[in-house]
Design an enzyme around this catalytic site. Structure first.
Site, PDB file in Angstrom:
ATOM      1  N   LYS A 160      30.657  72.463  28.897  1.00  0.00           N
ATOM      2  CA  LYS A 160      29.999  73.103  27.686  1.00  0.00           C
ATOM      3  C   LYS A 160      29.009  74.066  28.336  1.00  0.00           C
ATOM      4  O   LYS A 160      28.735  73.950  29.757  1.00  0.00           O
ATOM      5  CB  LYS A 160      29.317  71.968  27.058  1.00  0.00           C
ATOM      6  CG  LYS A 160      28.195  71.128  28.118  1.00  0.00           C
ATOM      7  CD  LYS A 160      26.674  71.854  28.135  1.00  0.00           C
ATOM      8  CE  LYS A 160      25.789  70.929  28.846  1.00  0.00           C
ATOM      9  NZ  LYS A 160      24.687  71.595  29.477  1.00  0.00           N
ATOM     10  N   ASP A 207      23.648  64.209  27.644  1.00  0.00           N
ATOM     11  CA  ASP A 207      24.764  65.047  27.178  1.00  0.00           C
ATOM     12  C   ASP A 207      25.818  64.688  26.549  1.00  0.00           C
ATOM     13  O   ASP A 207      26.931  65.354  26.194  1.00  0.00           O
ATOM     14  CB  ASP A 207      24.942  66.052  28.404  1.00  0.00           C
ATOM     15  CG  ASP A 207      24.142  67.085  28.461  1.00  0.00           C
ATOM     16  OD1 ASP A 207      23.220  67.479  27.646  1.00  0.00           O
ATOM     17  OD2 ASP A 207      24.011  67.900  29.412  1.00  0.00           O
TER      18      ASP A 207
END
Ligand code: C5P
Length: 294
Positions: free
Chosen positions: A9, A138
């Protein structure tokens, strides 16, 4: 046997808004997953002696013991479901650790997905999300393979509005990282000590809302207030990003708590001179990878 793609990401927008009573930080972030990442294979094997879950990894320096989030995720899955098969994981590691690219968290979610597949879907999607959120801040963002907005310590995930999604998906990105890593806990710790880098949550939310609702291109949302603490200590980062701005007219940023950085590229951008600049400044051990937002 099942193989699950475990994407990296980037944080296009990251506003850390303040420190919480539990020691974590609240944040508002626009996060995009990439078509670049790791592959996690999971194979159920015969009953017998030995640990329930094992991990092999081709990445140098990646721990394969209980400290790896793949094993932690598998243990949490077994606890939540009572599933007691033995599984051997094999991780093809491409996402550099300590990069702010979410590699460990992504691997944890991939492990949950792989096990849920092998276990015939025992864990409903909302329960899987609950387990994921306990593994790392996350993790939750990786449950939905599309750009999202995350809030809280990262566990609150909202899909991006349709038009904003269209401005991000398929966008070309160059990832680049120096040979050193940055510890996430260190970066947040430095922010807490300085106390001057936070952006008020109302302002962060207003900026993301305005960008989502308006028609501004992807480049307009780029922001990261973790850069201050990282750039102060690791001066190779701002020096190169400054050169990339002036020499190439790009708007590079750091991802998450670093040390990886990225730049959005137009489809016709010729990368060779930029890659040469990165390798010249950061040396041949620098990591450079082209990818697209999924
Ligand atoms: O949740 P995770 O294990 O990824 O976080 C690593 C470290 O980063 C935490 O121990 C904490 O120090 C810091 N952190 C934080 N606020 C967040 C996420 C992480 O302070 N929202």
């Amino acid at each position: 046997m099942v193989t699950v793609f475990s994407p990296a990401k980037i944080n296009l927008f990251l506003a850390v808004t303040g420190r919480r009573a539990d020691g974590y930080h609240d944040l508002v972030s626009v996060v995009a997953q990439l078509d670049f990442g790791d592959d996690l294979a999971a194979k159920a094997h015969e009953r017998g002696a030995g640990p329930q879950f094992t991990l092999e990894c081709d990445g140098a320096g990646v721990p394969v013991d209980d400290t790896n989030l793949v094993i932690k995720a598998a243990r949490s899955f077994a606890l939540a479901t009572g599933w007691n098969e033995r599984v051997a994981f094999k991780l093809a590691k491409r996402i550099p650790p300590g990069a702010g690219l979410g590699g460990g968290s992504s691997n944890a979610v991939a492990a949950l997905r792989a096990l849920n597949h092998l276990a015939g879907g025992r864990l409903a999607e909302d329960k899987l999300g609950g387990v994921a959120a306990t593994l790392g801040s996350d993790c939750a963002l990786f449950l939905n393979p599309a750009p999202v907005v995350i809030c809280g310590r990262g566990e609150r995930v909202e899909p991006l509005a349709g038009a904003a999604l269209g401005r991000l998906r398929g966008r070309r990105v160059l990832l680049f990282k120096p040979s050193f890593a940055i510890s996430t806990a260190w970066a947040y710790g430095r922010m807490a000590v300085r106390g001057t880098d936070y952006l008020a949550s109302a302002e962060a939310e207003a900026r993301v809302a305005a960008w989502q609702q308006g028609g501004a291109p992807a480049g307009e949302i780029l922001f990261n207030n973790m850069e201050g603490v990282a750039f102060d200590k690791f001066v190779a980062l701002p020096v190169l990003l400054g050169k990339i701005r002036t020499e190439f007219g790009l708007a590079p940023r750091m991802s998450g708590s670093g040390s990886a950085c990225f730049a959005l590229l137009s489809d016709d951008f010729v990368t060779a001179p930029l890659v040469e600049r990165i390798r010249h400044d950061w040396g041949p051990a620098a990591f450079v990878k082209e990818a697209r937002i999924i």
